[in-house]
Design an enzyme around this catalytic site. Structure first.
Site, PDB file in Angstrom:
ATOM      1  N   GLY A  10     -36.951  13.426   5.252  1.00  0.00           N
ATOM      2  CA  GLY A  10     -36.947  12.376   5.158  1.00  0.00           C
ATOM      3  C   GLY A  10     -35.579  11.766   5.461  1.00  0.00           C
ATOM      4  CG  ASN A  40     -34.016   1.695   1.791  1.00  0.00           C
ATOM      5  OD1 ASN A  40     -34.738   1.006   2.753  1.00  0.00           O
ATOM      6  ND2 ASN A  40     -32.958   2.194   1.696  1.00  0.00           N
ATOM      7  CE  LYS A  56     -35.004   7.469   0.228  1.00  0.00           C
ATOM      8  NZ  LYS A  56     -33.501   7.215   0.852  1.00  0.00           N
TER       9      LYS A  56
HETATM   10  P1  ATR Z   1     -35.297  15.090   2.302  1.00  0.00           P
HETATM   11  O1  ATR Z   1     -35.925  13.487   1.789  1.00  0.00           O
HETATM   12  O2  ATR Z   1     -34.067  14.431   1.495  1.00  0.00           O
HETATM   13  O3  ATR Z   1     -34.268  15.291   3.935  1.00  0.00           O
HETATM   14  P2  ATR Z   1     -36.631  17.373   2.542  1.00  0.00           P
HETATM   15  O4  ATR Z   1     -37.466  16.573   3.030  1.00  0.00           O
HETATM   16  O5  ATR Z   1     -36.713  18.321   1.856  1.00  0.00           O
HETATM   17  O6  ATR Z   1     -35.608  15.892   1.520  1.00  0.00           O
HETATM   18  O7  ATR Z   1     -35.435  17.691   3.232  1.00  0.00           O
HETATM   19  C1  ATR Z   1     -34.384  18.468   3.086  1.00  0.00           C
HETATM   20  C2  ATR Z   1     -33.924  18.861   4.378  1.00  0.00           C
HETATM   21  O8  ATR Z   1     -32.798  19.482   4.694  1.00  0.00           O
HETATM   22  C3  ATR Z   1     -34.704  19.954   5.380  1.00  0.00           C
HETATM   23  O9  ATR Z   1     -34.370  19.618   6.593  1.00  0.00           O
HETATM   24  C4  ATR Z   1     -34.177  21.682   4.524  1.00  0.00           C
HETATM   25  O10 ATR Z   1     -34.721  22.166   5.409  1.00  0.00           O
HETATM   26  P3  ATR Z   1     -35.889  23.507   5.870  1.00  0.00           P
HETATM   27  O11 ATR Z   1     -36.642  21.915   6.555  1.00  0.00           O
HETATM   28  O12 ATR Z   1     -35.288  24.444   6.501  1.00  0.00           O
HETATM   29  O13 ATR Z   1     -36.545  23.349   4.514  1.00  0.00           O
HETATM   30  C5  ATR Z   1     -32.717  20.773   4.506  1.00  0.00           C
HETATM   31  N1  ATR Z   1     -31.845  22.644   3.334  1.00  0.00           N
HETATM   32  C6  ATR Z   1     -32.599  21.654   2.271  1.00  0.00           C
HETATM   33  N2  ATR Z   1     -31.014  23.168   1.078  1.00  0.00           N
HETATM   34  C7  ATR Z   1     -30.510  23.685   2.567  1.00  0.00           C
HETATM   35  C8  ATR Z   1     -30.031  25.307   2.793  1.00  0.00           C
HETATM   36  N3  ATR Z   1     -28.872  25.250   2.083  1.00  0.00           N
HETATM   37  N4  ATR Z   1     -29.291  24.934   4.683  1.00  0.00           N
HETATM   38  C9  ATR Z   1     -30.023  24.203   5.216  1.00  0.00           C
HETATM   39  N5  ATR Z   1     -30.954  23.639   5.495  1.00  0.00           N
HETATM   40  C10 ATR Z   1     -31.384  23.351   4.016  1.00  0.00           C
END
Ligand code: ATR
Length: 276
Positions: A133, A89, A68
């Site tokens: 994102g 998207n 994206k």
């Molecule tokens: P996307 O594009 O799907 O949003 P991303 O940019 O990798 O994917 O972001 C993932 C988000 O999920 C982030 O906010 C991440 O928190 P961090 O920034 O602290 O890494 C959050 N996330 C992933 N696994 C998590 C978990 N088990 N508990 C809480 N937050 C989680």
């Protein structure tokens, strides 16, 4: 027989994508002659895959994880909502050959919440979990519903702060840590983390969901996600997943490509009935 206009979704992994099915159902319902396929495209092959797709007559694309942000960079023009969300998207081929980038995720979410589930967002206290994102794509359309405020909680607090700074021109928004919200109350909690994808739950305190509050997980699956189950333990009036959002964002993309708006409720019902 005339050639069908070609559309596709690019991403990785892509083999479980429901988008080809959804767009096929839209095309049948609206009598549009088109094909829509899923292509497994890693980030480093994105540019060449677009080139080939356009050379073969492709008219529009959906882009999903992990593409994206790349699609946002690749677009020749951007809609206003895509400009701010820094994620695209949907790519639409213009008559002059330029690619217009848009983001239909947020409007898909808002339509599912307000129209399909009759959840009123005006003056509501909204909590968004996660600052990646997925969160970026939904903030502006949510703000347009005039909530009381939006709080973004994230494990990495700095990312939540950055996001709230970027969107603060639109309305009341604050970034914080999970620990900072344990004594607050919210009418709607949206899970925009990727935690559900690995069967995990963000670290949420009990009792932060207001009476008659709702929970919504942007992820979806055949079974309730851990966050949906958490919502049930908090007596959520509704605890939903993102299947409706998926169909609604697809309908908005279809409209951008074909200028015809498909009717979504029968298709959401059908996909719901196919969950095993
Ligand atoms: P996307 O594009 O799907 O949003 P991303 O940019 O990798 O994917 O972001 C993932 C988000 O999920 C982030 O906010 C991440 O928190 P961090 O920034 O602290 O890494 C959050 N996330 C992933 N696994 C998590 C978990 N088990 N508990 C809480 N937050 C989680």
């Amino acid at each position: 027989m005339p050639d069908k206009d070609r559309y596709a979704v690019f991403g990785q992994p892509i083999n479980h994508s429901k988008s080809p099915r959804i767009h096929q159902l839209f095309a049948e319902q609206t009598d549009q002659l088109l094909s829509y396929e899923a292509q497994d495209v890693p980030a480093d092959a994105f540019e060449s895959a677009i080139h080939v797709f356009l050379r073969q007559g492709g008219k529009g694309l959906n882009c999903t994880v992990p593409l994206k942000e790349l699609a946002w960079q690749r677009a020749d023009q951007l809609s206003q909502r895509a400009t701010r969300s820094k994620a695209v998207n949907t790519l639409i081929l213009q008559e002059n050959g330029a690619l217009l980038g848009d983001n239909t995720d947020g409007i898909g979410l808002v339509t599912d919440l307000t129209k399909n589930h009759q959840i009123n967002l005006s003056n509501s206290r909204i909590l968004i979990l996660g600052a990646g994102g997925a969160s970026r794509g939904i903030i502006e359309p949510l703000m347009q519903q005039a909530p009381k405020h939006i709080i973004i909680a994230n494990r990495t607090v700095e990312k939540a702060m950055t996001l709230s700074d970027e969107f603060s021109v639109l309305g009341k928004i604050k970034g914080c840590a999970y620990d900072d919200i344990k004594n607050s109350q919210f009418d709607l909690i949206l899970n925009a983390t990727s935690a559900s994808l690995s069967g995990k739950l963000p670290p949420l305190a009990d009792n932060i969901l207001a009476e008659k509050g709702c929970c919504y997980d942007l992820a979806y699956g055949n079974k309730p996600t851990p966050f949906m189950l958490w919502g049930q333990t908090q007596n959520a009036e509704k605890s939903l997943d993102g299947l409706g959002m998926l169909v609604e964002q697809a309908a908005e993309a279809f409209y951008l490509w074909r200028n015809v708006r498909p009717e979504t409720s029968a298709i959401i019902d059908l996909l719901n009935s196919e969950r095993t």
